[in-house]
Design an enzyme around this catalytic site. Structure first.
Site, mmCIF file in Angstrom:
data_model
loop_
_atom_site.group_PDB
_atom_site.id
_atom_site.type_symbol
_atom_site.label_atom_id
_atom_site.label_comp_id
_atom_site.label_asym_id
_atom_site.label_seq_id
_atom_site.Cartn_x
_atom_site.Cartn_y
_atom_site.Cartn_z
ATOM 1 N N HIS A 272 -2.214 5.770 6.166
ATOM 2 C CA HIS A 272 -0.813 6.204 6.259
ATOM 3 C C HIS A 272 -0.746 7.644 5.734
ATOM 4 C CE1 HIS A 272 0.362 1.974 6.519
ATOM 5 N NE2 HIS A 272 -0.056 1.726 5.292
ATOM 6 N N CYS B 182 0.833 -1.212 0.000
ATOM 7 C CA CYS B 182 0.000 0.000 0.000
ATOM 8 C C CYS B 182 0.867 1.262 0.000
ATOM 9 C CB CYS B 182 -0.929 -0.008 1.209
ATOM 10 S SG CYS B 182 -0.092 -0.456 2.750
HETATM 11 P P1 NAD Z 1 -5.296 -10.415 6.502
HETATM 12 O O1 NAD Z 1 -4.685 -11.032 7.701
HETATM 13 O O2 NAD Z 1 -6.345 -9.393 6.671
HETATM 14 O O3 NAD Z 1 -5.887 -11.540 5.556
HETATM 15 C C1 NAD Z 1 -5.200 -12.723 5.280
HETATM 16 C C2 NAD Z 1 -6.221 -13.837 5.230
HETATM 17 O O4 NAD Z 1 -5.589 -15.037 4.813
HETATM 18 C C3 NAD Z 1 -6.850 -14.120 6.598
HETATM 19 O O5 NAD Z 1 -8.241 -14.205 6.433
HETATM 20 C C4 NAD Z 1 -6.242 -15.463 7.003
HETATM 21 O O6 NAD Z 1 -7.127 -16.239 7.800
HETATM 22 C C5 NAD Z 1 -6.051 -16.099 5.638
HETATM 23 N N1 NAD Z 1 -5.101 -17.194 5.605
HETATM 24 C C6 NAD Z 1 -4.108 -17.471 6.470
HETATM 25 N N2 NAD Z 1 -3.464 -18.608 6.073
HETATM 26 C C7 NAD Z 1 -4.050 -19.033 4.942
HETATM 27 C C8 NAD Z 1 -3.859 -20.124 4.062
HETATM 28 N N3 NAD Z 1 -2.904 -21.032 4.291
HETATM 29 N N4 NAD Z 1 -4.660 -20.258 2.993
HETATM 30 C C9 NAD Z 1 -5.645 -19.365 2.742
HETATM 31 N N5 NAD Z 1 -5.886 -18.308 3.553
HETATM 32 C C10 NAD Z 1 -5.094 -18.144 4.633
HETATM 33 O O7 NAD Z 1 -4.086 -9.866 5.642
HETATM 34 P P2 NAD Z 1 -4.127 -8.670 4.587
HETATM 35 O O8 NAD Z 1 -3.978 -7.393 5.332
HETATM 36 O O9 NAD Z 1 -5.252 -8.855 3.668
HETATM 37 O O10 NAD Z 1 -2.739 -8.914 3.874
HETATM 38 C C11 NAD Z 1 -2.576 -9.842 2.820
HETATM 39 C C12 NAD Z 1 -1.374 -9.441 2.004
HETATM 40 O O11 NAD Z 1 -1.613 -8.128 1.471
HETATM 41 C C13 NAD Z 1 -0.058 -9.338 2.776
HETATM 42 O O12 NAD Z 1 1.007 -9.656 1.910
HETATM 43 C C14 NAD Z 1 0.011 -7.870 3.140
HETATM 44 O O13 NAD Z 1 1.322 -7.420 3.393
HETATM 45 C C15 NAD Z 1 -0.569 -7.245 1.877
HETATM 46 N N6 NAD Z 1 -1.140 -5.896 2.056
HETATM 47 C C16 NAD Z 1 -1.842 -5.568 3.169
HETATM 48 C C17 NAD Z 1 -2.343 -4.284 3.288
HETATM 49 C C18 NAD Z 1 -3.070 -3.850 4.514
HETATM 50 O O14 NAD Z 1 -2.963 -2.688 4.884
HETATM 51 N N7 NAD Z 1 -3.827 -4.690 5.174
HETATM 52 C C19 NAD Z 1 -2.156 -3.345 2.282
HETATM 53 C C20 NAD Z 1 -1.491 -3.737 1.107
HETATM 54 C C21 NAD Z 1 -0.961 -5.024 1.013
#
Ligand code: NAD
Length: 338
Positions: free
Chosen positions: A218, A139
């Site tokens: 942010h 992000c």
């Molecule tokens: P999150 O924790 O909100 O969601 C991840 C999901 O994946 C959860 O529901 C979890 O239960 C599930 N999960 C865990 N293990 C799993 C598996 N083996 N198989 C399938 N599902 C599984 O995380 P997020 O914030 O959505 O982040 C996901 C990615 O996106 C990360 O790489 C993060 O760095 C990136 N990201 C996050 C944001 C943010 O601000 N939240 C912004 C941009 C990028």
């Protein structure tokens, strides 16, 4: 129709799933969940839900949530999996995608080497076309690439120095912090500097990251050196050509991230998302070739349109402008007078 699977249905996954549903050239075959929680129950009324393994599939049955199989079943019927699992897990999943000859799009929590190319729709679409694996940058990096790319294209950029004031965690989380501290990253540059170089051709990038107790957004304070000396109007005009940047103003009452997100809720989008990067007009300051400005990034949603364009790019659609326009039109991202 491009057949898409979503692996990991959390903050990013559920938003990407909804955005795919809005497109007329792609469809969601299924989403993968680990637990039969409230999100799985809600998702099951819209999407085919798959468990991440056989053991967890049983838990879905026990909880009375219809599940269509496991991730292995889903992999048989998709062209591309958008991996939105927690940081580091994407790299492990890459092997099952490879084995099943399914393309994979990873998120910014993965190391850059998880994919052949890192992705930002404005700055690295053309390099991403037809790859097997892509990674949509984080992000924060997306926020920087969005506003720096137009300036780079028009005026040339020699160097970037940015301070990133980062939200502690997302609004749906009650475990992470800090809740009463300011936490600087003690590494210089923070990982965002090298990350920006994966999507922008720029040598000199310095970034400092500081975490603060907020969940909304942010904020970035950006300072950059351009090759030519642009006027304020010329910079505003350049940013004005890109829908995924909105110019906001303290004069119209937007003086903090609270009002930026309040404005986003007025847009009426699902979850009150702000896909655009908000730049404060008054913060733009020019001294010779030094340009400064302040922007706010909605971490939960700015990468969502990028994921949609990444799906088209990875599937071989070389028309960057058409993809971006389609995504913007379907997601309601257009120029607004603010
Ligand atoms: P999150 O924790 O909100 O969601 C991840 C999901 O994946 C959860 O529901 C979890 O239960 C599930 N999960 C865990 N293990 C799993 C598996 N083996 N198989 C399938 N599902 C599984 O995380 P997020 O914030 O959505 O982040 C996901 C990615 O996106 C990360 O790489 C993060 O760095 C990136 N990201 C996050 C944001 C943010 O601000 N939240 C912004 C941009 C990028």
């Amino acid at each position: 129709m491009i057949k898409v699977g979503i692996n990991g249905y959390g903050t990013i996954g559920r938003r990407v799933a909804d955005a795919v549903r809005l497109q007329n050239d792609m469809t969601i075959v299924g989403i993968v969940k680990t637990k039969p929680d409230y999100l799985a129950r809600e998702a099951s009324s819209t999407f085919n839900v798959f468990a991440n393994n056989k053991e967890n599939l049983k838990n879905f049955e026990d909880a009375g949530i219809k599940a269509s199989g496991t991730v292995d079943d889903l992999l048989q019927s998709v062209d591309v999996m958008v991996d939105c699992t927690p940081e580091g897990m994407g790299e492990k999943n890459r092997e099952i995608y490879r084995k099943n000859k399914v393309k994979g799009i990873f998120q910014g929590g993965e190391e850059a080497n998880v994919a052949e190319q890192s992705f930002n729709a404005y700055s690295s679409y053309d390099r991403s076309v037809g790859k097997k694996f892509l990674r949509v940058v984080s992000c924060n990096t997306t926020g920087l690439a969005r506003t720096i790319y137009p300036l780079m294209k028009k005026f040339g950029v020699e160097s970037v120095d940015a301070t990133l004031i980062r939200r502690a965690t997302d609004p749906n989380d009650s475990k992470k912090g800090p809740i009463n501290a300011i936490e600087p990253s003690l590494k210089f540059p923070s990982h965002h500097g090298p990350d920006l170089k994966t999507v922008l051709d720029i040598e000199n990038v310095g970034t400092v990251a500081i975490k603060v107790p907020t969940t909304l957004m942010h904020v970035h304070s950006v300072s950059l050196q351009t090759k030519s000396t642009p006027s304020k109007d010329a910079i505003m005009e350049e940013w004005g050509k890109f829908n995924r940047i909105i110019l906001v103003s303290g004069k119209s009452g937007i003086s903090s991230t609270s009002q930026v997100m309040d404005l986003a809720r007025e847009f009426g989008r699902k979850r009150g998302d702000l896909f655009e990067i908000a730049v404060w007009k008054e913060s733009l300051f020019i001294s010779g070739n030094n340009i400064r400005y302040i922007q706010a990034v909605h971490q939960e949603s700015d990468v969502v349109p990028e994921n949609i364009d990444a799906i088209r790019a990875i599937m071989g659609d070389a028309d960057r402008e058409k993809s971006i326009t389609n995504t913007d039109n379907t997601m309601g991202i257009f120029k607004r007078e603010l």
